[in-house]
Design an enzyme around this catalytic site. Structure first.
Site, PDB file in Angstrom:
ATOM      1  N   SER A   7       0.847  -1.187   0.000  1.00  0.00           N
ATOM      2  CA  SER A   7       0.000   0.000   0.000  1.00  0.00           C
ATOM      3  C   SER A   7       0.884   1.238   0.000  1.00  0.00           C
ATOM      4  O   SER A   7       1.670   1.448   0.929  1.00  0.00           O
ATOM      5  CB  SER A   7      -0.889   0.008   1.245  1.00  0.00           C
ATOM      6  OG  SER A   7      -1.433   1.304   1.408  1.00  0.00           O
ATOM      7  N   HIS A  32      -1.572  -1.331  -4.092  1.00  0.00           N
ATOM      8  CA  HIS A  32      -2.806  -0.829  -3.470  1.00  0.00           C
ATOM      9  C   HIS A  32      -2.702   0.687  -3.271  1.00  0.00           C
ATOM     10  O   HIS A  32      -1.714   1.183  -2.725  1.00  0.00           O
ATOM     11  CB  HIS A  32      -2.990  -1.543  -2.133  1.00  0.00           C
ATOM     12  CG  HIS A  32      -4.270  -1.253  -1.428  1.00  0.00           C
ATOM     13  ND1 HIS A  32      -5.474  -1.850  -1.778  1.00  0.00           N
ATOM     14  CD2 HIS A  32      -4.555  -0.448  -0.376  1.00  0.00           C
ATOM     15  CE1 HIS A  32      -6.422  -1.426  -0.964  1.00  0.00           C
ATOM     16  NE2 HIS A  32      -5.901  -0.561  -0.106  1.00  0.00           N
ATOM     17  N   ASP A  34      -4.651   3.991  -1.699  1.00  0.00           N
ATOM     18  CA  ASP A  34      -5.699   4.419  -0.776  1.00  0.00           C
ATOM     19  C   ASP A  34      -6.122   5.851  -1.046  1.00  0.00           C
ATOM     20  O   ASP A  34      -5.322   6.780  -0.914  1.00  0.00           O
ATOM     21  CB  ASP A  34      -5.189   4.310   0.663  1.00  0.00           C
ATOM     22  CG  ASP A  34      -5.085   2.870   1.114  1.00  0.00           C
ATOM     23  OD1 ASP A  34      -6.074   2.144   0.992  1.00  0.00           O
ATOM     24  OD2 ASP A  34      -3.998   2.473   1.578  1.00  0.00           O
ATOM     25  N   MET A  36      -8.555   8.787   0.242  1.00  0.00           N
ATOM     26  CA  MET A  36      -9.342   9.209   1.415  1.00  0.00           C
ATOM     27  C   MET A  36      -9.755  10.666   1.259  1.00  0.00           C
ATOM     28  O   MET A  36      -8.956  11.492   0.807  1.00  0.00           O
ATOM     29  CB  MET A  36      -8.506   9.062   2.691  1.00  0.00           C
ATOM     30  CG  MET A  36      -7.914   7.674   2.878  1.00  0.00           C
ATOM     31  SD  MET A  36      -7.126   7.530   4.486  1.00  0.00           S
ATOM     32  CE  MET A  36      -6.364   5.908   4.343  1.00  0.00           C
ATOM     33  N   HIS A  65      -8.541   1.848  -3.750  1.00  0.00           N
ATOM     34  CA  HIS A  65      -9.492   1.676  -2.645  1.00  0.00           C
ATOM     35  C   HIS A  65     -10.077   3.041  -2.304  1.00  0.00           C
ATOM     36  O   HIS A  65      -9.386   3.897  -1.747  1.00  0.00           O
ATOM     37  CB  HIS A  65      -8.702   1.060  -1.471  1.00  0.00           C
ATOM     38  CG  HIS A  65      -9.459   0.942  -0.193  1.00  0.00           C
ATOM     39  ND1 HIS A  65      -8.843   0.643   1.008  1.00  0.00           N
ATOM     40  CD2 HIS A  65     -10.787   1.066   0.098  1.00  0.00           C
ATOM     41  CE1 HIS A  65      -9.750   0.588   1.970  1.00  0.00           C
ATOM     42  NE2 HIS A  65     -10.927   0.852   1.454  1.00  0.00           N
ATOM     43  N   MET A  67     -12.019   5.395  -0.219  1.00  0.00           N
ATOM     44  CA  MET A  67     -12.622   5.660   1.088  1.00  0.00           C
ATOM     45  C   MET A  67     -13.198   7.065   1.024  1.00  0.00           C
ATOM     46  O   MET A  67     -12.703   8.014   1.649  1.00  0.00           O
ATOM     47  CB  MET A  67     -11.556   5.531   2.196  1.00  0.00           C
ATOM     48  CG  MET A  67     -11.192   4.084   2.474  1.00  0.00           C
ATOM     49  SD  MET A  67      -9.618   3.905   3.326  1.00  0.00           S
ATOM     50  CE  MET A  67      -8.504   3.939   1.929  1.00  0.00           C
ATOM     51  N   MET A 136     -12.029  -5.120   5.536  1.00  0.00           N
ATOM     52  CA  MET A 136     -11.145  -4.245   6.328  1.00  0.00           C
ATOM     53  C   MET A 136     -10.829  -4.933   7.645  1.00  0.00           C
ATOM     54  O   MET A 136     -11.728  -5.321   8.393  1.00  0.00           O
ATOM     55  CB  MET A 136     -11.818  -2.900   6.618  1.00  0.00           C
ATOM     56  CG  MET A 136     -11.930  -1.947   5.443  1.00  0.00           C
ATOM     57  SD  MET A 136     -10.409  -1.643   4.528  1.00  0.00           S
ATOM     58  CE  MET A 136      -9.352  -0.921   5.784  1.00  0.00           C
ATOM     59  N   GLY A 141      -8.640   4.566   7.509  1.00  0.00           N
ATOM     60  CA  GLY A 141      -8.238   5.953   7.720  1.00  0.00           C
ATOM     61  C   GLY A 141      -6.739   6.128   7.879  1.00  0.00           C
ATOM     62  O   GLY A 141      -6.187   7.144   7.476  1.00  0.00           O
ATOM     63  N   PHE A 142      -6.090   5.119   8.439  1.00  0.00           N
ATOM     64  CA  PHE A 142      -4.660   5.263   8.721  1.00  0.00           C
ATOM     65  C   PHE A 142      -3.931   3.941   8.540  1.00  0.00           C
ATOM     66  O   PHE A 142      -4.519   2.876   8.756  1.00  0.00           O
ATOM     67  CB  PHE A 142      -4.448   5.742  10.164  1.00  0.00           C
ATOM     68  CG  PHE A 142      -5.153   7.026  10.459  1.00  0.00           C
ATOM     69  CD1 PHE A 142      -4.566   8.241  10.115  1.00  0.00           C
ATOM     70  CD2 PHE A 142      -6.412   7.035  11.030  1.00  0.00           C
ATOM     71  CE1 PHE A 142      -5.222   9.442  10.348  1.00  0.00           C
ATOM     72  CE2 PHE A 142      -7.088   8.231  11.270  1.00  0.00           C
ATOM     73  CZ  PHE A 142      -6.487   9.435  10.928  1.00  0.00           C
ATOM     74  N   GLY A 144      -0.710   1.427   9.768  1.00  0.00           N
ATOM     75  CA  GLY A 144      -0.031   1.118  11.022  1.00  0.00           C
ATOM     76  C   GLY A 144      -0.922   0.780  12.202  1.00  0.00           C
ATOM     77  O   GLY A 144      -0.486   0.837  13.342  1.00  0.00           O
ATOM     78  N   ASP A 174      -7.279  -5.936   4.286  1.00  0.00           N
ATOM     79  CA  ASP A 174      -6.549  -4.669   4.323  1.00  0.00           C
ATOM     80  C   ASP A 174      -6.476  -4.138   5.748  1.00  0.00           C
ATOM     81  O   ASP A 174      -7.505  -3.841   6.357  1.00  0.00           O
ATOM     82  CB  ASP A 174      -7.290  -3.658   3.422  1.00  0.00           C
ATOM     83  CG  ASP A 174      -6.573  -2.331   3.292  1.00  0.00           C
ATOM     84  OD1 ASP A 174      -5.428  -2.204   3.778  1.00  0.00           O
ATOM     85  OD2 ASP A 174      -7.174  -1.417   2.685  1.00  0.00           O
ATOM     86  N   GLY A 175      -5.239  -4.038   6.255  1.00  0.00           N
ATOM     87  CA  GLY A 175      -5.020  -3.412   7.548  1.00  0.00           C
ATOM     88  C   GLY A 175      -4.345  -4.309   8.561  1.00  0.00           C
ATOM     89  O   GLY A 175      -4.850  -5.381   8.899  1.00  0.00           O
ATOM     90  N   GLY A 196       0.932  -2.282   4.214  1.00  0.00           N
ATOM     91  CA  GLY A 196       1.482  -0.923   4.138  1.00  0.00           C
ATOM     92  C   GLY A 196       2.717  -0.776   4.992  1.00  0.00           C
ATOM     93  O   GLY A 196       3.854  -0.880   4.520  1.00  0.00           O
ATOM     94  N   SER A 197       2.499  -0.558   6.294  1.00  0.00           N
ATOM     95  CA  SER A 197       3.642  -0.286   7.173  1.00  0.00           C
ATOM     96  C   SER A 197       4.586  -1.483   7.282  1.00  0.00           C
ATOM     97  O   SER A 197       5.788  -1.295   7.475  1.00  0.00           O
ATOM     98  CB  SER A 197       3.150   0.148   8.552  1.00  0.00           C
ATOM     99  OG  SER A 197       2.193  -0.754   9.040  1.00  0.00           O
TER     100      SER A 197
HETATM  101  C1  DX5 Z   1      -6.213   1.890   5.890  1.00  0.00           C
HETATM  102  C2  DX5 Z   1      -5.851   1.645   4.440  1.00  0.00           C
HETATM  103  C3  DX5 Z   1      -4.809   0.613   4.262  1.00  0.00           C
HETATM  104  C4  DX5 Z   1      -3.476   0.939   4.851  1.00  0.00           C
HETATM  105  C5  DX5 Z   1      -2.952  -0.325   5.458  1.00  0.00           C
HETATM  106  O1  DX5 Z   1      -7.325   2.693   5.965  1.00  0.00           O
HETATM  107  O2  DX5 Z   1      -7.000   1.235   3.706  1.00  0.00           O
HETATM  108  O3  DX5 Z   1      -4.673   0.223   2.904  1.00  0.00           O
HETATM  109  O4  DX5 Z   1      -2.532   1.406   3.923  1.00  0.00           O
HETATM  110  O5  DX5 Z   1      -1.797  -0.041   6.159  1.00  0.00           O
HETATM  111  P1  DX5 Z   1      -1.184  -1.078   7.196  1.00  0.00           P
HETATM  112  O6  DX5 Z   1      -0.805  -2.312   6.413  1.00  0.00           O
HETATM  113  O7  DX5 Z   1      -0.018  -0.348   7.769  1.00  0.00           O
HETATM  114  O8  DX5 Z   1      -2.244  -1.385   8.223  1.00  0.00           O
HETATM  115 ZN    ZN Z   2      -6.674   0.324   1.659  1.00  0.00          ZN
END
Ligand code: DX5
Ligand code: ZN
Length: 224
Positions: A7, A32, A34, A36, A65, A67, A136, A141-142, A144, A174-175, A196-197
């Site tokens: 991501s 991926h 994101d 928002m 994705h 949001m 999800m 939203g974030f 990590g 995801d997440g 992501g992280s």
């Molecule tokens: C969260 C996003 C994710 C995010 C996942 O709202 O939709 O795609 O990048 O990040 P990690 O893998 O760090 O949870």
């Molecule tokens: Zn996402």
């Protein structure tokens, strides 16, 4: 074959091209993205111009994705910018069937996303329309955040529904995916894992992707 989707939310936006090329070296096939809006979720990220720039520097499948509260208004712009897959949240789509068919008519694969508080049962009438379902495993939203284990029950319900109805949609999560839980994620039956992280938050993102992929394959090999 389980896919790892880095991501870009956790990438360095000032070096986005470099970061994408780093994970490409690990043999990924999908990325991926994101989006928002600061309304549906309490954060703001990027729009079609960034997708367009990313499209110019990679041939990877772009999984966008959304949001955002009014996805119907923006699907066309994201597909035109180069999105291959577009997912929308169940929670903001009163005309979900129409929205999903509109994404497909624009030429992309259509995905529907479930927040942690939204049950799988809400998708019963669209499972034969969707190309993929995104579960999800954090509240969106974030990056990590901590993985919510109950999400895997939803994955198992979707695997069961797909089988009993003879469908073939992909299941994405995801997440909070990490080396500690990727084995359980794989065994639950997930096809696409967003990370992501646990990828861009490490010193060597390509190595992180390889390790996640290897742990998932090992868990599946033991399981079978
Ligand atoms: C969260 C996003 C994710 C995010 C996942 O709202 O939709 O795609 O990048 O990040 P990690 O893998 O760090 O949870
Ligand atoms: Zn996402």
């Amino acid at each position: 074959m389980l896919e790892i989707l880095p991501s870009i939310l956790s990438a360095d936006f000032a070096r986005l091209g470099e970061d994408i090329h780093r994970v490409e070296a690990a043999g990924i096939r999908m990325l991926h993205v994101d989006v928002m809006d600061g309304h549906f979720v309490p954060n703001i990220t990027l729009g079609p111009p960034v997708v367009k720039s990313v499209r110019k520097i990679t041939k990877l499948t772009l999984d966008v994705h959304l949001m955002i509260t009014d996805p119907d208004r923006y699907v066309g712009a994201f597909v035109e910018a180069g999105a291959n897959c577009v997912s929308v949240h169940q929670e903001v789509c009163p005309h979900l069937d129409r929205t999903l068919r509109m994404i497909q008519a624009e030429g992309a694969q259509a995905g529907v996303v479930l927040n942690p508080g939204t049950p799988v049962a809400t998708l019963e009438e669209v499972l034969d329309v969707v190309d993929y379902v995104l579960v999800m495993s954090v509240n969106p939203g974030f990056g990590g955040q901590k993985f919510i284990p109950r999400s895997l029950d939803k994955v198992r319900q979707l695997v069961e529904a797909r089988k009993s109805r003879g469908l073939s949609f992909a299941i994405e999560i995801d997440g909070g995916a990490s080396p500690a839980n990727i084995g359980d994620i794989a065994k639950a039956g997930v096809d696409w894992v967003v990370a992501g992280s646990s990828v861009f938050g490490t010193a060597d993102p390509a190595q992180a992707v390889r390790e996640l992929s290897r742990s998932a394959q090992e868990a599946l090999a033991v399981y079978v």
